[in-house]
Design a protein around this motif. Structure first.
Motif, PDB file in Angstrom:
ATOM      1  N   TYR A 328      -1.077   2.759   8.678  1.00  0.00           N
ATOM      2  CA  TYR A 328      -0.168   2.107   7.746  1.00  0.00           C
ATOM      3  C   TYR A 328       1.280   2.343   8.171  1.00  0.00           C
ATOM      4  N   ALA A 329       2.155   1.480   7.674  1.00  0.00           N
ATOM      5  CA  ALA A 329       3.587   1.627   7.919  1.00  0.00           C
ATOM      6  C   ALA A 329       4.325   1.134   6.685  1.00  0.00           C
ATOM      7  N   CYS A 330       5.603   1.436   6.612  1.00  0.00           N
ATOM      8  CA  CYS A 330       6.422   1.023   5.477  1.00  0.00           C
ATOM      9  C   CYS A 330       6.960  -0.387   5.690  1.00  0.00           C
ATOM     10  N   GLU A 331       6.908  -1.164   4.645  1.00  0.00           N
ATOM     11  CA  GLU A 331       7.540  -2.482   4.640  1.00  0.00           C
ATOM     12  C   GLU A 331       8.914  -2.297   4.015  1.00  0.00           C
ATOM     13  N   LYS A 332       9.960  -2.304   4.851  1.00  0.00           N
ATOM     14  CA  LYS A 332      11.297  -1.940   4.380  1.00  0.00           C
ATOM     15  C   LYS A 332      11.813  -2.915   3.324  1.00  0.00           C
ATOM     16  N   SER A 333      11.457  -4.187   3.449  1.00  0.00           N
ATOM     17  CA  SER A 333      12.015  -5.187   2.541  1.00  0.00           C
ATOM     18  C   SER A 333      11.470  -5.048   1.121  1.00  0.00           C
ATOM     19  N   THR A 334      10.246  -4.593   0.988  1.00  0.00           N
ATOM     20  CA  THR A 334       9.619  -4.507  -0.336  1.00  0.00           C
ATOM     21  C   THR A 334       9.372  -3.077  -0.803  1.00  0.00           C
ATOM     22  N   GLY A 335       9.485  -2.110   0.103  1.00  0.00           N
ATOM     23  CA  GLY A 335       9.178  -0.737  -0.279  1.00  0.00           C
ATOM     24  C   GLY A 335       7.703  -0.475  -0.460  1.00  0.00           C
ATOM     25  N   GLU A 336       6.849  -1.314   0.148  1.00  0.00           N
ATOM     26  CA  GLU A 336       5.411  -1.172   0.023  1.00  0.00           C
ATOM     27  C   GLU A 336       4.804  -0.627   1.303  1.00  0.00           C
ATOM     28  N   ARG A 337       3.618  -0.040   1.157  1.00  0.00           N
ATOM     29  CA  ARG A 337       2.857   0.408   2.322  1.00  0.00           C
ATOM     30  C   ARG A 337       1.943  -0.726   2.757  1.00  0.00           C
ATOM     31  N   ARG A 338       1.933  -1.032   4.067  1.00  0.00           N
ATOM     32  CA  ARG A 338       1.129  -2.138   4.560  1.00  0.00           C
ATOM     33  C   ARG A 338       0.273  -1.688   5.731  1.00  0.00           C
ATOM     34  N   LYS A 339      -0.856  -2.338   5.885  1.00  0.00           N
ATOM     35  CA  LYS A 339      -1.768  -2.044   6.982  1.00  0.00           C
ATOM     36  C   LYS A 339      -1.262  -2.709   8.254  1.00  0.00           C
ATOM     37  N   ILE A 340      -1.263  -1.960   9.382  1.00  0.00           N
ATOM     38  CA  ILE A 340      -0.829  -2.542  10.655  1.00  0.00           C
ATOM     39  C   ILE A 340      -1.934  -2.505  11.700  1.00  0.00           C
ATOM     40  N   ASN A 366      13.580   3.613 -15.153  1.00  0.00           N
ATOM     41  CA  ASN A 366      14.401   2.518 -15.634  1.00  0.00           C
ATOM     42  C   ASN A 366      15.549   2.251 -14.677  1.00  0.00           C
ATOM     43  N   GLY A 367      15.660   1.010 -14.184  1.00  0.00           N
ATOM     44  CA  GLY A 367      16.730   0.657 -13.273  1.00  0.00           C
ATOM     45  C   GLY A 367      16.523   1.143 -11.860  1.00  0.00           C
ATOM     46  N   TYR A 368      15.336   1.615 -11.523  1.00  0.00           N
ATOM     47  CA  TYR A 368      15.080   2.170 -10.204  1.00  0.00           C
ATOM     48  C   TYR A 368      14.391   1.132  -9.345  1.00  0.00           C
ATOM     49  N   ARG A 369      14.493   1.295  -8.042  1.00  0.00           N
ATOM     50  CA  ARG A 369      13.842   0.399  -7.107  1.00  0.00           C
ATOM     51  C   ARG A 369      12.846   1.187  -6.259  1.00  0.00           C
ATOM     52  N   SER A 370      11.878   0.460  -5.705  1.00  0.00           N
ATOM     53  CA  SER A 370      10.844   1.089  -4.889  1.00  0.00           C
ATOM     54  C   SER A 370      11.414   1.493  -3.533  1.00  0.00           C
ATOM     55  N   TYR A 371      10.903   2.586  -3.005  1.00  0.00           N
ATOM     56  CA  TYR A 371      11.269   2.984  -1.646  1.00  0.00           C
ATOM     57  C   TYR A 371      10.005   3.419  -0.919  1.00  0.00           C
ATOM     58  N   CYS A 372      10.074   3.361   0.389  1.00  0.00           N
ATOM     59  CA  CYS A 372       8.962   3.776   1.242  1.00  0.00           C
ATOM     60  C   CYS A 372       9.555   4.489   2.443  1.00  0.00           C
ATOM     61  N   GLN A 373       9.013   5.661   2.755  1.00  0.00           N
ATOM     62  CA  GLN A 373       9.564   6.477   3.825  1.00  0.00           C
ATOM     63  C   GLN A 373       8.447   7.049   4.680  1.00  0.00           C
TER      64      GLN A 373
END
Length: 414
Positions: A328-340, A366-373
């Motif tokens: 898996y890797a991070c999808e920077k635009s959405t903050g989601e984990r995606r299969k590669i 509240n008011g927070y956005r998703s992140y992936c690292q």
């Protein structure tokens, strides 16, 4: 009721009776008694003193309606009489549009069942996007039957053949079973509505974006409960009720298959989730082949004799087959984990996901956005047993070689 000013239902039924005149009188009366309440209900819906043309627009001509009653009752087709009414009908309406309307319904039924099945298996909204390719075909078919009625479709050779097959099937001693299933129709429409509502709620619980789909599910549930009981009086409603029924059947089969698969994998073990579908709904889980006991292994760490972590190692079994797991890797635009993809190279970066504000705080929502690292560091330190043998150049240790058992000494990094 004055016979000098007959109602539309009486006129319509008189023509139906004429089209059934070759049948025994007792059976004709039985057929008419069965359909008379539906026609009366439709007459009431059309308003005060409707014309016969209004009934014909809804049901088709009395002759075509009589032909449907023959087929549903297993009676033989009407003997040929003066004039080729089929040829006149084709000339007036055009057979191309009626054929498209019929096969458009068949295509839509298959599409609704297929995509309903896929959405139920995955419990995700994405497969339902396939309905965008099916719905336009169904919409064109619906526009045709609303404008022309079902009479041209009833006269299609393939439809006539199907009705003949259905009639012979009923004659072969299956009428009792079919009659029993007909009595279950009201319960079926209610079941369809319930399945649509429950399925919509499950999609919302699985993916909050599906909340936009829930009103459509509720609308379909109301539509099928309204249209189902009126099918016998207005055959045009088949283009509404049948695709919805196909979607319900497909989703029920898909849900049953997913439940069986979940039970086969072992949904829960010792109070912890161990099934093939982990609880994080945003992850695209794939290869479940590498397991340690009942737990699925997603990452592997190796250390040398000094306890230093090794990188870029490749794992194989005794037959030289790669021990691959899903990467898996991070999808920077959405903050989601995606299969590669799948491979046997370890260790993998650790994927850390959550929510944060613009200042990097991660302790609220509240008011927070998703992140992936992606984190490459090893999350624990390993103490290698002192009795571990030193590496040798031998291909395999002899049976007398003793290996110190591994100690449970891995310590999390503080």
């Amino acid at each position: 009721m004055s016979t000098q000013n007959p109602t539309a239902v009486r006129v319509y039924l008189a023509r139906v009776r004429s089209a059934l005149a070759d049948l025994p009188e007792s059976e004709v009366e039985e057929i008419l008694e069965d359909v008379r309440p539906h026609l009366a209900e439709m007459e009431a819906e059309l308003g005060e003193n409707p014309k016969v043309d209004a009934l014909i627009e809804r049901l088709g001509s009395p002759e075509s309606y009589a032909a449907e009653l023959r087929a549903s009752g297993g009676y033989p087709p009407r003997p040929a009489d003066a004039g080729d009414q089929t040829a006149v009908l084709k000339a007036k309406t055009g057979i191309g549009g009626s054929r498209f309307a019929f096969w458009g319904l068949v295509f839509s039924v298959g599409g609704f069942a297929l995509f309903g099945f896929a959405a139920a298996v995955l419990v995700r909204v994405e497969p339902l996007l396939g309905l965008l390719f099916v719905t336009p075909v169904l919409a064109i078919s619906v526009a045709y039957v609303v404008r022309k009625g079902v009479a041209p479709i009833v006269e299609l050779p393939e439809v006539v053949k199907f009705r003949e097959m259905a009639g012979s099937f009923r004659k072969d001693g299956n009428s009792k079973g079919l009659n029993y299933f007909r009595t279950l129709k009201p319960a079926w429409w209610v079941l369809c509505a319930a399945v649509l509502v429950v399925f919509g709620l499950l999609l919302v619980l699985r993916d909050t974006e599906a909340v936009l789909l829930l009103p459509l599910m509720l609308l379909a549930a109301v539509a099928v409960v309204w249209a189902g009981p009126r099918l016998k009086a207005d055959r045009r409603l088949l283009w509404l009720a049948v695709p919805i029924s196909a979607f319900v059947i497909g989703s029920m089969l898909g849900g049953a298959g997913a439940a069986v698969d979940l039970l086969a994998r072992g949904s829960y073990g010792n109070g912890s989730y161990t099934g093939g579908y982990p609880p994080n709904s945003n992850d695209n889980y794939g290869n479940p082949q590498l397991r340690y006991g009942s737990q699925e292994v997603e990452n592997v760490y190796a250390f040398d004799s000094e306890g230093k972590p090794l990188t870029e190692i490749y794992l194989y079994d005794e037959d030289g087959r790669p021990l691959s797991t899903t990467r898996y890797a991070c999808e920077k635009s959405t903050g989601e984990r995606r299969k590669i993809g799948d491979d046997n190279r370890y260790p993998r970066p650790q994927i850390e996901r959550g929510v944060q504000d613009d200042d990097g705080h991660r302790d609220g929502y509240n008011g927070y956005r998703s992140y992936c690292q992606e984190k490459a560091d090893v999350p624990f330190s390993a103490a290698i047993p002192k009795g571990a043998p030193a590496p040798t150049s031998q291909a395999a240790p002899s049976s007398s070689t003793s290996v110190a058992p591994p100690s449970n000494s891995a310590q999390p990094t503080r």
